[in-house]
Design an enzyme around this catalytic site. Structure first.
Site, PDB file in Angstrom:
ATOM      1  N   CYS A   1       0.820  -1.221   0.000  1.00 18.41           N
ATOM      2  CA  CYS A   1       0.000   0.000   0.000  1.00 18.41           C
ATOM      3  C   CYS A   1       0.850   1.265   0.000  1.00 18.41           C
ATOM      4  O   CYS A   1       1.335   1.704   1.050  1.00 18.41           O
ATOM      5  CB  CYS A   1      -0.922  -0.010   1.217  1.00 18.41           C
ATOM      6  SG  CYS A   1      -1.942   1.467   1.338  1.00 18.41           S
TER       7      CYS A   1
ATOM      8  N   CYS B   1      -0.623   4.109   2.080  1.00 14.51           N
ATOM      9  CA  CYS B   1      -0.411   3.991   3.529  1.00 14.51           C
ATOM     10  C   CYS B   1       1.045   4.295   3.895  1.00 14.51           C
ATOM     11  O   CYS B   1       1.306   4.928   4.912  1.00 14.51           O
ATOM     12  CB  CYS B   1      -0.722   2.580   4.011  1.00 14.51           C
ATOM     13  SG  CYS B   1      -2.150   1.822   3.271  1.00 14.51           S
ATOM     14  N   ASP B   2       1.979   3.804   3.106  1.00 17.73           N
ATOM     15  CA  ASP B   2       3.381   3.785   3.534  1.00 17.73           C
ATOM     16  C   ASP B   2       4.320   4.659   2.710  1.00 17.73           C
ATOM     17  O   ASP B   2       5.499   4.804   3.069  1.00 17.73           O
ATOM     18  CB  ASP B   2       3.903   2.331   3.489  1.00 17.73           C
ATOM     19  CG  ASP B   2       3.103   1.429   4.408  1.00 17.73           C
ATOM     20  OD1 ASP B   2       2.621   1.928   5.443  1.00 17.73           O
ATOM     21  OD2 ASP B   2       2.945   0.241   4.093  1.00 17.73           O
TER      22      ASP B   2
END
Ligand code: NAP
Length: 314
Positions: free
Chosen positions: A136, A139-140
Site C-alpha cells: 500500500c 499507507c506507507d
C-alpha cells in the site's frame, strides 16, 4: 450463544457491502453489517479515485468510503466488528459463526472483497509490514521520502502505486515480468514517461534482502529472458501483483472457481446456488473489479434480498 434472527447480514464494508447496506437500510430491513480487518475495503488504500461517477475532480478513496458508511448508518444500518469463521447454509435461518458468537440470518450478502497477493520470494514475508515490504503506497509511501523503492507488477495498481510514490521517493523501479504493461493506456503512458520511474522489464523478484538487519536493503531481480540477476538498491518494495478473493470460510457452502472467486448461479451476477444468499463485489468478480461495478453488484444483491424476504414473509 445464538442471537435473534436478523433480516439480513452483510459481510464486508467495501463498496459492495456498504451499497447493499444503503439499499436494504432504506428498505427498512435494519441490516447488520459485519466489519472485518480492513474497514472500508481496498478503496481506503487508494489516493485519488478519478473514475467514480459524479466526481469530476476525483475523490479521495478513504473519504468516499467514509461517506458511504455514514450514508448507510443514516438509514439504520448496524455495524459489528466480527470475522466470519464458518457458515451453515444448509437450513434456514442461516448460521454464521464468528469468533465471538453464532448469528442467525434470513438472508446473507457476502461482499468480502479480495486481498493483495504476495510473490512468496525469500525475505518478503520476513520484511512485510513496517520493515520495508508493503502492498500500500498510500499507507506507507511517505516513509520513503528521497529514497529509492521498487514496485512489482504491470497492472493499473502497479502504475498507480508507482505514480503515487513519485511524490516522495527519489527513484522508483517498476519491475514487471513482461515487456509491456497490462495497465490501461492512460496509466501506462503516465508511468513509462515519468522521469522518476525506471522500468525494469522482463524481470521477476528473486529475493528481498535485509532480513538479518530487519529492514529492506535491496531487491534481487532476475531477467527472465537473459537469466541475468541484479540487485536494485531499494529501501522499500511495494507488491502490486493482483489479489486473492476472500471466500475461504464460504467455499464449502457455495460454488467457487479455480481461483477461489464465487461462481454465481446461472443468469445472475449475485445469486448463488442457495436462495437467500448473495455475493457482490470483488469476491465474485475477477473481470471488472471496479469500485462502481462493486457498488452495482451490492445494489443488485440488496434488491434480490429484499425481494426474497418479501416473498418469504420477511
Ligand atoms: P492485475 O490487473 O491483475 O495486474 C497484476 C499484475 O501483476 C500483472 O501485470 C501481472 O503480470 C503481475 N503479476 C501477477 N502475478 C505475478 C507474480 N507472481 N510475479 C510477478 N508479477 C506478477 O491487478 P491490478 O493491477 O491490481 O488491477 C486489478 C483490477 O483493478 C484491474 O481491472 C484494474 O484495471 C483495476 N484497477 C484500476 C485502477 C484505476 O483505474 N485507477 C487502479 C487499480 C486497479 P502479467 O501482466 O504478466 O499478467
Amino acid at each position: 450463544m445464538a442471537s435473534s434472527v436478523e433480516n439480513i447480514v452483510i459481510i464486508g464494508t467495501g463498496c459492495a457491502g456498504l451499497t447493499a447496506a444503503v439499499y436494504t437500510a432504506r428498505a427498512n430491513l435494519a441490516p447488520l453489517v459485519l466489519e472485518g480487518a480492513m474497514p472500508g475495503g481496498q478503496l481506503t488504500t487508494t489516493s485519488e479515485v478519478e473514475n467514480f461517477p459524479g466526481f469530476p475532480e476525483g475523490v479521495d478513496g478513504f473519504q468516499l468510503m467514509d461517506n458511504l458508511r455514514k450514508q448507510a448508518a443514516k438509514f439504520g444500518t448496524r455495524f459489528e466488528q466480527a470475522r466470519v469463521e464458518s457458515v451453515d447454509f444448509s437450513a434456514r435461518p442461516f448460521k454464521l459463526r464468528t469468533g465471538e458468537r453464532e448469528l442467525l440470518a434470513k438472508t446473507v450478502i457476502i461482499a468480502t472483497g479480495a486481498s493483495p497477493r504476495l510473490t512468496g520470494v525469500p525475505g518478503e514475508k520476513e520484511l512485510y509490514g513496517g520493515k520495508g515490504v508493503t502492498t500500500c503506497a498510500t499507507c506507507d509511501g511517505a516513509f520513503y521520502r528521497n529514497m529509492d523503492v521498487a514496485v512489482i507488477g504491470g497492472g493499473d495498481s502497479a502504475c498507480e502505486e508507482a505514480l503515487f510514490l513519485t511524490r516522495f521517493a527519489r527513484r522508483i523501479y517498476l519491475v514487471h515480468r513482461r515487456d509491456s504493461l497490462r495497465a490501461s493506456k492512460i496509466m501506462a503512458g503516465r508511468t513509462t514517461t515519468h522521469p522518476k520511474i525506471q522500468m525494469v522489464w522482463d524481470s521477476v523478484p528473486v529475493e528481498v534482502q535485509g532480513v538479518a538487519a530487519g529492514a529492506v536493503s535491496g531487491l534481487k531481480v532476475r531477467n527472465v529472458k537473459t537469466g541475468v540477476e541484479q540487485v536494485l538498491p531499494v529501501k522499500g518494495v511495494f507488491m502490486a501483483i493482483g489479489h486473492v478473493p476472500n471466500t475461504q470460510p464460504f467455499a464449502q457452502a457455495l460454488d467457487v472457481d479455480e481461483n477461489g472467486y464465487f461462481r454465481p448461479a446461472a443468469g445472475s451476477q449475485v445469486k448463488t446456488k442457495v436462495p437467500g444468499v448473495y455475493v457482490a463485489g470483488d469476491c465474485a468478480d475477477h473481470v471488472y473489479r471496479q469500485a462502481v461495478t462493486a457498488a452495482g453488484m451490492g445494489c443488485q444483491a440488496a434488491i434480490e434480498a429484499e425481494r426474497w424476504l418479501a416473498g418469504h414473509g420477511g
